[in-house]
Design an enzyme around this catalytic site. Structure first.
Site, PDB file in Angstrom:
ATOM      1  N   SER A 259       0.826  -1.201   0.000  1.00  0.00           N
ATOM      2  CA  SER A 259       0.000   0.000   0.000  1.00  0.00           C
ATOM      3  C   SER A 259       0.871   1.266   0.000  1.00  0.00           C
ATOM      4  O   SER A 259       1.726   1.399  -0.860  1.00  0.00           O
ATOM      5  CB  SER A 259      -0.951  -0.054   1.195  1.00  0.00           C
ATOM      6  OG  SER A 259      -2.075   0.732   0.938  1.00  0.00           O
ATOM      7  N   LYS A 263       4.335   2.181  -2.463  1.00  0.00           N
ATOM      8  CA  LYS A 263       4.715   3.376  -3.228  1.00  0.00           C
ATOM      9  C   LYS A 263       6.166   3.729  -2.884  1.00  0.00           C
ATOM     10  O   LYS A 263       6.983   4.060  -3.751  1.00  0.00           O
ATOM     11  CB  LYS A 263       3.808   4.564  -2.867  1.00  0.00           C
ATOM     12  CG  LYS A 263       2.293   4.298  -2.906  1.00  0.00           C
ATOM     13  CD  LYS A 263       1.497   5.545  -2.513  1.00  0.00           C
ATOM     14  CE  LYS A 263       0.112   5.302  -1.929  1.00  0.00           C
ATOM     15  NZ  LYS A 263      -0.878   4.633  -2.710  1.00  0.00           N
ATOM     16  N   TRP A 350      -9.927   0.405  -5.255  1.00  0.00           N
ATOM     17  CA  TRP A 350      -9.381   1.724  -4.887  1.00  0.00           C
ATOM     18  C   TRP A 350      -7.973   1.913  -5.463  1.00  0.00           C
ATOM     19  O   TRP A 350      -7.579   2.993  -5.870  1.00  0.00           O
ATOM     20  CB  TRP A 350      -9.356   1.803  -3.360  1.00  0.00           C
ATOM     21  CG  TRP A 350      -8.927   3.088  -2.742  1.00  0.00           C
ATOM     22  CD1 TRP A 350      -7.800   3.295  -1.990  1.00  0.00           C
ATOM     23  CD2 TRP A 350      -9.621   4.336  -2.761  1.00  0.00           C
ATOM     24  NE1 TRP A 350      -7.755   4.593  -1.556  1.00  0.00           N
ATOM     25  CE2 TRP A 350      -8.863   5.254  -2.017  1.00  0.00           C
ATOM     26  CE3 TRP A 350     -10.825   4.769  -3.353  1.00  0.00           C
ATOM     27  CZ2 TRP A 350      -9.247   6.577  -1.836  1.00  0.00           C
ATOM     28  CZ3 TRP A 350     -11.204   6.088  -3.166  1.00  0.00           C
ATOM     29  CH2 TRP A 350     -10.422   6.974  -2.424  1.00  0.00           C
ATOM     30  N   HIS A 400      -7.562  -5.757  -0.154  1.00  0.00           N
ATOM     31  CA  HIS A 400      -6.339  -4.982   0.032  1.00  0.00           C
ATOM     32  C   HIS A 400      -5.590  -5.528   1.254  1.00  0.00           C
ATOM     33  O   HIS A 400      -5.990  -5.306   2.396  1.00  0.00           O
ATOM     34  CB  HIS A 400      -6.772  -3.535   0.278  1.00  0.00           C
ATOM     35  CG  HIS A 400      -5.655  -2.564   0.429  1.00  0.00           C
ATOM     36  ND1 HIS A 400      -4.892  -2.153  -0.630  1.00  0.00           N
ATOM     37  CD2 HIS A 400      -5.190  -1.894   1.510  1.00  0.00           C
ATOM     38  CE1 HIS A 400      -4.001  -1.270  -0.206  1.00  0.00           C
ATOM     39  NE2 HIS A 400      -4.162  -1.094   1.087  1.00  0.00           N
TER      40      HIS A 400
HETATM   41  C1  GCU Z   1      -5.187   5.122   1.793  1.00  0.00           C
HETATM   42  C2  GCU Z   1      -4.658   5.760   0.539  1.00  0.00           C
HETATM   43  C3  GCU Z   1      -3.895   4.784  -0.341  1.00  0.00           C
HETATM   44  C4  GCU Z   1      -2.899   3.994   0.487  1.00  0.00           C
HETATM   45  C5  GCU Z   1      -3.599   3.353   1.661  1.00  0.00           C
HETATM   46  C6  GCU Z   1      -2.665   2.597   2.621  1.00  0.00           C
HETATM   47  O1  GCU Z   1      -6.277   4.346   1.470  1.00  0.00           O
HETATM   48  O2  GCU Z   1      -5.750   6.321  -0.142  1.00  0.00           O
HETATM   49  O3  GCU Z   1      -3.232   5.465  -1.367  1.00  0.00           O
HETATM   50  O4  GCU Z   1      -2.243   3.068  -0.319  1.00  0.00           O
HETATM   51  O5  GCU Z   1      -4.213   4.355   2.433  1.00  0.00           O
HETATM   52  O6  GCU Z   1      -1.480   2.860   2.688  1.00  0.00           O
HETATM   53  O7  GCU Z   1      -3.192   1.765   3.355  1.00  0.00           O
END
Ligand code: GCU
Length: 429
Positions: A259, A263, A350, A400
């Site tokens: 998540s 990144k 998402w 997720h």
């Molecule tokens: C939020 C955000 C995402 C991210 C996520 C996470 O939902 O919108 O971009 O990846 O948190 O890190 O759990």
């Protein structure tokens, strides 16, 4: 007039969608209709800004790669801080009989001094006791709870208003997974983010940003690095330690994240070519997913909810993604020719699973140019059908999360592309 999202709507919306719950009534629409995404022209990683085609590896490394890297530094994540002038590593604790004797656990403090001030970062390593030489290692942020003697899923960060996550959710590694990784011959290391950059718009600057010029709160300036960049910088500092440690193979370091930390893993590997390979699990917007696709989380939503993650310039593309001079397939191209694994989950809309696949696909021309092999398919595979050779991808059934299924694939990938690779993928250039 453009409809503007209110911050709290967006944060709530993001959390609820991740939890698999329906859209709250009245919230700004998030597009989940592939038919509405349309055709979006993507920048060609093998064409210079002035239109010249990139025809060989030398042109890529000397001209085009720096051009793309600079766009990410000025328009997306910000300019990374320099390597610290002075850094000293201290082993503050070591337990050679951790995990029932399977591993050595080591807590390392990294003291950093910049021009006028300093800070200390801490990270925790587990190294397999059955080793004959320096070991390859997985490194990430908040992969487990370092306050506990054994890897435990860390206390998960929560979005305001979201249901409490299950203990194994949110991408943390529990004891069973840690045992598997170590038994397979890999080390495992995790850093905490607090000393690097707390994850909040008001406090993110109270970490290493203070060492590099920031003296007060405020969203990152135009090209100033945001939290994602500061966290990625932290991964590079752990790698500095691996280079100094005789029991870790610094040429076989795999950056891994789920998540938001996915990144970070991608940006770390793009900025620091010492990382041998990278795994980005459900990394979504600002990670592997193409920004120009209006599907799931968008630049407008992410910069509204998390303005401290990116450089200030990125916000100008909110609702104007077509103007972005770069897109995330080029982030993956910056990692070429090193092995990369991108993974999505069916219910994690998402994060835009298709956008993650397409970024991997469109990074392929650069991998081919560098004779590194690619993805091997041109259409997104069905769920639970991993594909790829150097660029790897799977779409997993489910939500997720970072699951045992994901780890099955990542360990096989690491065995194939890092552990048994004749020459270490890291340090190629
Ligand atoms: C939020 C955000 C995402 C991210 C996520 C996470 O939902 O919108 O971009 O990846 O948190 O890190 O759990």
């Amino acid at each position: 007039m453009k409809h503007r999202l209110r911050l709290q709507d967006v944060a709530l919306l993001g959390g609820l969608l991740i939890a698999g719950l329906p859209n709250p009534a009245g919230a700004a629409p998030v597009n989940y209709d592939e038919a509405k995404v349309g055709e979006i022209p993507l920048p060609d990683p093998l064409q210079m800004a002035d239109g010249q085609p990139v025809t060989n590896a030398a042109m890529w490394y000397q001209l085009r790669r720096p051009e793309i890297l600079r766009l990410f530094q000025t328009q997306v994540y910000g300019q990374p801080p320099p390597r610290p002038m002075v850094q000293n590593f201290r082993i503050v604790a070591e337990d050679r009989a951790a995990l029932n004797g399977l591993a050595t656990r080591r807590d390392v403090v990294l003291d950093i001094a910049a021009a006028t001030n300093g800070t200390a970062l801490t990270f925790t390593l587990f190294l397999p006791n059955r080793r004959t030489g320096p070991v390859p290692i997985f490194v990430g942020l908040h992969l487990f709870d370092t306050a506990h003697p054994h890897p435990q899923p860390a206390v998960a960060r929560r979005q305001p208003g979201t249901p409490a996550p299950t203990p194994e959710a949110n991408g943390r590694i529990g004891r069973a997974t840690a045992d598997r990784i170590l038994a397979r011959g890999y080390g495992l290391a995790s850093l905490n983010i607090e000393a690097l950059a707390p994850d909040s718009v008001t406090n993110y600057w109270q970490g290493v940003a203070r060492l590099y010029g920031r003296t007060q709160p405020g969203a990152p300036a135009a090209e100033e690095t945001g939290a994602l960049g500061l966290w990625a910088w932290g991964l590079s500092r752990a790698l500095d330690y691996f280079e100094a440690a005789s029991d870790v193979d610094a040429r076989r370091v795999i950056a891994l994240g789920h998540s938001r930390m996915g990144k970070v893993a991608l940006w770390a590997a793009a900025t620091d070519q010492r990382f041998a390979a990278v795994i980005a699990n459900d990394s979504g917007c600002g990670g592997a997913a193409l920004s120009k696709r209006n599907y799931g989380e968008t630049v407008a939503i992410i910069t509204g909810a998390f303005p401290h993650w990116f450089c200030g310039n990125f916000t100008q593309y909110a609702g104007h993604e077509d103007r972005l001079p770069v897109d995330q397939h080029e982030l993956l191209a910056l990692i070429a020719p090193r092995p990369v694994y991108i993974a999505s989950a069916v219910e994690d809309r998402w994060a835009d699973p298709r956008g993650e696949f397409l970024a991997a696909l469109h990074a392929e021309p650069v991998y081919r140019l560098l004779n590194a092999g690619g993805l091997g398919v041109t259409t997104q595979p069905a769920p639970d059908q991993p594909v790829g050779a150097t660029i790897n991808y799977h779409l997993r059934h489910g939500q997720h999360d970072l699951t045992d299924y994901d780890w099955d694939q990542y360990l096989a990938f690491a065995d194939r592309c890092v552990m048994s690779a004749a020459t270490a993928p890291g340090h190629s250039h």
